[in-house]
Write a protein that holds these residues in place. Structure first.
Motif, PDB file in Angstrom:
ATOM      1  N   PRO A  47     -10.751  46.302  27.244  1.00  0.00           N
ATOM      2  CA  PRO A  47     -11.119  47.037  28.469  1.00  0.00           C
ATOM      3  C   PRO A  47     -11.803  48.377  28.213  1.00  0.00           C
ATOM      4  N   SER A  48     -11.690  48.904  26.990  1.00  0.00           N
ATOM      5  CA  SER A  48     -12.375  50.170  26.688  1.00  0.00           C
ATOM      6  C   SER A  48     -13.888  50.013  26.749  1.00  0.00           C
ATOM      7  N   LEU A  50     -15.421  49.378  29.247  1.00  0.00           N
ATOM      8  CA  LEU A  50     -15.809  50.055  30.493  1.00  0.00           C
ATOM      9  C   LEU A  50     -16.255  51.483  30.212  1.00  0.00           C
ATOM     10  N   TYR A  53     -19.634  51.494  28.390  1.00  0.00           N
ATOM     11  CA  TYR A  53     -20.747  51.315  29.328  1.00  0.00           C
ATOM     12  C   TYR A  53     -21.038  52.600  30.077  1.00  0.00           C
ATOM     13  N   LEU A 192      -6.054  44.946  32.911  1.00  0.00           N
ATOM     14  CA  LEU A 192      -6.901  45.928  32.227  1.00  0.00           C
ATOM     15  C   LEU A 192      -6.137  46.751  31.202  1.00  0.00           C
ATOM     16  N   TYR A 251     -22.457  46.668  36.236  1.00  0.00           N
ATOM     17  CA  TYR A 251     -21.828  46.516  34.927  1.00  0.00           C
ATOM     18  C   TYR A 251     -20.328  46.760  35.013  1.00  0.00           C
ATOM     19  N   ILE A 252     -19.951  47.962  35.453  1.00  0.00           N
ATOM     20  CA  ILE A 252     -18.532  48.302  35.505  1.00  0.00           C
ATOM     21  C   ILE A 252     -17.804  47.396  36.494  1.00  0.00           C
ATOM     22  N   LEU A 255     -17.462  43.788  35.109  1.00  0.00           N
ATOM     23  CA  LEU A 255     -16.508  43.709  33.992  1.00  0.00           C
ATOM     24  C   LEU A 255     -15.064  43.892  34.468  1.00  0.00           C
ATOM     25  N   ILE A 256     -14.846  44.796  35.431  1.00  0.00           N
ATOM     26  CA  ILE A 256     -13.491  44.959  35.991  1.00  0.00           C
ATOM     27  C   ILE A 256     -13.046  43.656  36.652  1.00  0.00           C
ATOM     28  N   TRP A 264      -8.080  39.949  29.283  1.00  0.00           N
ATOM     29  CA  TRP A 264      -9.296  40.035  28.469  1.00  0.00           C
ATOM     30  C   TRP A 264      -9.141  39.312  27.139  1.00  0.00           C
TER      31      TRP A 264
END
Length: 450
Positions: A47-48, A50, A53, A192, A251-252, A255-256, A264
């Motif tokens: 999750p990092s 995020l 990005y 997350l 993007y964020i 991905l979330i 993940w």
């Protein structure tokens, strides 16, 4: 005959509307790096990714603000290479200009191959080269009709990518709110952090930065459209300023959603997370849907490449060259045609050796983009110290300059160091340096002859 009506005039037709440029800018930040490469990024960083990005997005935004400030000082420049040449010298302009042109030719060849490969999903018996030729001919015809035809095509290519991402985000929100159960458990935002926020103790954090950076390649493409936008003073700032919001949403947000639907740790690095999510919730056609989206992304990149390489070849060649001429549609017809024929060699290679690959060439081109972006920011720094800055209207100033310039260049240098020190990318990073060395040598020889 007036300059405006002269077919050989050096001014392009301003046929790109606001919605065209905004969608081109939007499409430039969304590519196969997200649809296919996100699985690898998630596996590398967890999750990092995020935060990675967000950080990379900030530097890309600053790079684009530097580009935007330069563009609005002369919206008739056919490409941003003219600013590099003006503020950093002819030799630097030569090296970066031809690198950018050759890089887009190489990327277009790879995308042409990818288009044929994606079509084999539905037509496995049809050779790749047939699809490659078919797509190239159609997109070439679109590019030589009128700039508005190109803009309309890119508008709908971008729209398809946006719909796919919004569908992904909506799916994630609905599943989290309704606590939908999947084979991996109940969809929840807690995915997350409950399995750790950073993968493998952070061993792959640095390599994740270069993966994310490559997902942003093409973001500068909106800079090629300034000379053909109807109202560049209004459209270009609006398109660039919306980059941060696009990154947060597309993007964020995506991905979330992906990492909330299932942990993940369940995602494979070798498969699109979009396919894994839609397959996991029972959409059997998931692979076909995503294949259509990535086919669109590849066709969009190929379309952009034909547009870019034509304008680049036009701007790089002398005024006496046949490539430095516009037809009656105010398009660089000869430059587009030559670039298309060169890109078309990909179909010939695929016909001769169906299993041939362009991975090394495109990787070198991608590594070269790090240097191109850094030089672009350096040109902005040079502009700020040039007398032009004192006499310009300062329509769209880069925030925090020159400090943001220095930070952005430092970030890009850091990305290149990562490329040089990472085993998988080391060779291509070195080859890119050799590429620059050869072009620099040629530029000095040309200068000496002149």
């Amino acid at each position: 005959m007036s300059t405006q009506n002269d077919a050989n005039s050096h001014e392009f037709e301003r046929g790109l509307s606001g919605r065209h440029v905004e969608m081109i800018a939007l499409g430039g930040t969304i590519g196969t790096g997200l649809f296919l490469g996100a699985g690898k990024s998630i596996s590398a960083a967890g999750p990092s990714i995020l935060l990675i990005y967000m950080v990379t997005g900030i530097f890309m935004f600053w790079m684009m603000r530097a580009l935007g400030e330069l563009l609005l000082t002369d919206t008739n420049q056919p490409t941003f290479i003219g600013f590099i040449e003006k503020y950093l010298g002819d030799k630097t302009g030569f090296v970066i200009g031809w690198t950018y042109w050759l890089g887009w030719v190489a990327i277009a060849m790879a995308e042409l191959t990818a288009v044929g490969t994606y079509m084999k999903f539905w037509f496995p018996t049809v050779p790749v080269w047939i699809w490659a030729v078919g797509f190239l001919v159609v997109l070439y015809l679109i590019n030589i009709i009128a700039v508005g035809a190109f803009g309309e095509t890119e508008f709908w290519f971008a729209m398809i990518k946006i719909i796919a991402i919004l569908a992904m985000i909506a799916t994630g929100v609905i599943m989290v709110v309704t606590h939908t159960e999947t084979s991996a458990g109940v969809a929840s935002l807690s995915h997350l952090w409950k399995d750790g926020f950073v993968a493998d103790g952070g061993k792959n954090i640095l390599s994740a930065f270069q993966m994310v950076f490559f997902a942003f390649l093409g973001i500068e493409f909106v800079g090629i459209t300034a000379a053909e936008a109807k109202d560049p003073d209004r459209i270009i700032p609006k398109a660039i300023n919306s980059i941060i919001m696009r990154i947060l949403i597309f993007y964020i947000g995506a991905l979330i959603a992906i990492m909330s639907i299932q942990p993940w740790t369940n995602y494979s690095a070798n498969e699109s997370p979009f396919v894994q999510v839609f397959s996991g919730i029972g959409i059997t056609a998931a692979a076909g849907i995503i294949n259509f989206v990535v086919l669109t992304a590849a066709a969009s990149s190929l379309n952009s490449a034909l547009f870019t390489t034509g304008r680049m070849l036009f701007s790089l060649t002398p005024e006496t060259s046949r490539f430095h001429k516009l037809n009656h549609h105010k398009l660089p017809f000869n430059a587009i045609t030559f670039s298309t024929l060169l890109i078309g060699f990909a179909a010939v290679i695929n016909y001769i050796t169906p299993d041939g690959a362009f991975e090394i060439i495109t990787s070198v081109a991608s590594a070269a983009f790090v240097v191109i972006y850094a030089v672009l920011v350096a040109a902005h720094l040079a502009y700020r110290k040039h007398p032009d800055y004192q006499t310009s209207e300062h329509k769209f100033q880069m925030p925090g300059a020159p400090y943001t310039d220095y930070l952005t260049i430092a970030f890009l240098v850091g990305i290149y160091i990562i490329l040089l020190t990472t085993k998988e990318t080391q060779i291509t990073a070195i080859l890119a340096l050799i590429w620059f060395a050869i072009l620099t040598f040629i530029s000095f020889r040309n200068k000496k002859k002149a």
